[in-house]
Motif scaffolding. Structure first.
Motif, short mmCIF file in Angstrom:
data_model
loop_
_atom_site.label_atom_id
_atom_site.label_comp_id
_atom_site.label_asym_id
_atom_site.label_seq_id
_atom_site.Cartn_x
_atom_site.Cartn_y
_atom_site.Cartn_z
N SER A 43 -60.48 3.89 -7.82
CA SER A 43 -60.42 2.73 -8.73
C SER A 43 -61.72 1.94 -8.86
O SER A 43 -62.08 1.55 -9.98
CB SER A 43 -59.29 1.78 -8.33
OG SER A 43 -58.10 2.49 -8.21
N HIS A 145 -50.56 0.96 0.83
CA HIS A 145 -51.59 0.75 1.86
C HIS A 145 -52.78 0.06 1.19
O HIS A 145 -52.97 0.16 -0.03
CB HIS A 145 -52.01 2.07 2.51
CG HIS A 145 -52.99 2.89 1.73
ND1 HIS A 145 -52.61 3.89 0.86
CD2 HIS A 145 -54.35 2.86 1.68
CE1 HIS A 145 -53.70 4.44 0.32
NE2 HIS A 145 -54.76 3.82 0.79
N ALA A 147 -57.13 -0.91 2.33
CA ALA A 147 -58.15 -0.45 3.29
C ALA A 147 -57.55 0.84 3.89
O ALA A 147 -57.01 1.67 3.15
CB ALA A 147 -58.47 -1.53 4.30
N ARG A 175 -59.18 7.67 10.01
CA ARG A 175 -59.90 6.72 9.17
C ARG A 175 -60.39 5.61 10.08
O ARG A 175 -59.83 5.40 11.16
CB ARG A 175 -58.97 6.09 8.12
CG ARG A 175 -58.34 7.06 7.13
CD ARG A 175 -59.09 7.05 5.85
NE ARG A 175 -58.41 7.78 4.81
CZ ARG A 175 -58.10 7.27 3.61
NH1 ARG A 175 -58.37 6.00 3.33
NH2 ARG A 175 -57.54 8.01 2.69
C1 6PG Z 1 -59.92 4.62 0.54
C2 6PG Z 1 -59.59 3.18 0.36
C3 6PG Z 1 -58.17 2.89 0.02
C4 6PG Z 1 -58.05 2.78 -1.50
C5 6PG Z 1 -56.65 3.06 -1.97
C6 6PG Z 1 -56.57 3.15 -3.48
O1 6PG Z 1 -60.86 4.92 1.23
O2 6PG Z 1 -59.20 5.44 -0.03
O3 6PG Z 1 -60.45 2.24 0.65
O4 6PG Z 1 -57.59 1.83 0.64
O5 6PG Z 1 -58.47 1.51 -1.92
O6 6PG Z 1 -56.22 4.26 -1.42
O7 6PG Z 1 -57.33 4.24 -3.87
P1 6PG Z 1 -57.48 4.74 -5.38
O8 6PG Z 1 -58.25 3.68 -6.07
O9 6PG Z 1 -58.22 6.03 -5.26
O10 6PG Z 1 -56.10 4.88 -5.89
#
Ligand code: 6PG
Length: 245
Positions: A43, A145, A147, A175
């Motif tokens: 995103s 979730h 972070a 992670r």
């Molecule tokens: C990561 C993140 C995670 C991410 C969400 C949304 O490393 O993946 O920091 O918390 O913000 O999973 O991810 P998308 O934007 O890819 O849906």
């Protein structure tokens, strides 16, 4: 908490980019530097591209920005899944950010050591002061979730102000993540979430029953700072309280 809802992703990204610039300028004016923690995933990529564009580049004194990461995937630094690699390509390289301003997780260390070493970087950066980031940018997964605070993981109950390693059984990988108590010390926290597939998670986190084990993003409640949710109309489609901007 403030929820900002936009008709299109383009308007959403422009709004959060302007918000980022405002906090950066205010922090630099007040304290001489801007401490920001970024999120990974897909995103924010368009946000980072926008911040590196000609129009935004000139609005911030980028040499005064210290970059951290809310979380990191436990993969080598040059792996396409590595969050710092993604940000390096989209933001740090185009803006010529010096290495001394980039505080990344060293994934060549064993997971626990990587988390300890990353915590040590944070402790030494804030040297004696509260670990108050000026801004922490967060995303939201479809399973609520944020972070790397994933549902039903031990780190959700960690009350330390630190970074921790967490093993994700489903993905069979580690992670490194900031704990919720560390994130919650920030002066400003902004979620950037868009797209229909995120609508249920947004609804549960913001308006559903409180169950942080199931919806870990509910843990994000700043102690004294401001919480902003930047959403597009699709991600906000299941909310009852929605005032579009
Ligand atoms: C990561 C993140 C995670 C991410 C969400 C949304 O490393 O993946 O920091 O918390 O913000 O999973 O991810 P998308 O934007 O890819 O849906």
């Amino acid at each position: 908490m403030e929820t900002h809802i936009y008709k299109s992703t383009i308007e959403l990204i422009t709004a959060i980019a302007d918000f980022f610039v405002q906090i950066a300028q205010d922090s630099i004016a007040a304290r001489g530097e801007f401490d920001v923690a970024l999120s990974g995933g897909k995103s924010p990529k368009i946000l980072y591209k926008k911040l590196a564009s000609l129009e935004y580049k000139k609005q911030v004194d980028w040499n005064k920005v210290n970059f951290f990461f809310a979380d990191e995937r436990y993969v080598p630094a040059n792996d396409p899944q590595n969050n710092a690699k993604m940000v390096r390509e989209l933001l740090f390289a185009p803006l010529n950010i010096p290495a001394s301003r980039i505080f990344a997780v060293d994934t060549s260390l064993p997971p626990e050591k990587a988390a300890e070493e990353y915590t040590a970087q944070i402790v030494s950066h804030f040297s004696g002061k509260e670990y108050e980031f000026d801004l922490i940018l967060l995303g939201l997964g479809e399973n609520a979730h944020t972070a790397s605070l994933f549902p039903y993981t031990n780190v959700l109950n960690d009350s330390s102000v630190s970074a921790q390693s967490v093993f994700l059984k489903q993905q069979n990988t580690y992670r490194i993540t900031m704990t919720a108590p560390l994130i919650n010390q920030a002066r400003n926290i902004a979620f950037l979430v868009y797209g229909k597939p995120k609508a249920e998670a947004v609804y549960h986190v913001l308006e559903g029953e409180y169950d942080f084990e199931k919806y870990p993003a509910q843990l994000i409640i700043p102690e004294q700072g401001n919480l902003h949710w930047y959403l597009d109309k699709d991600a906000a489609s299941l909310l009852h309280n929605k005032m579009q901007e």
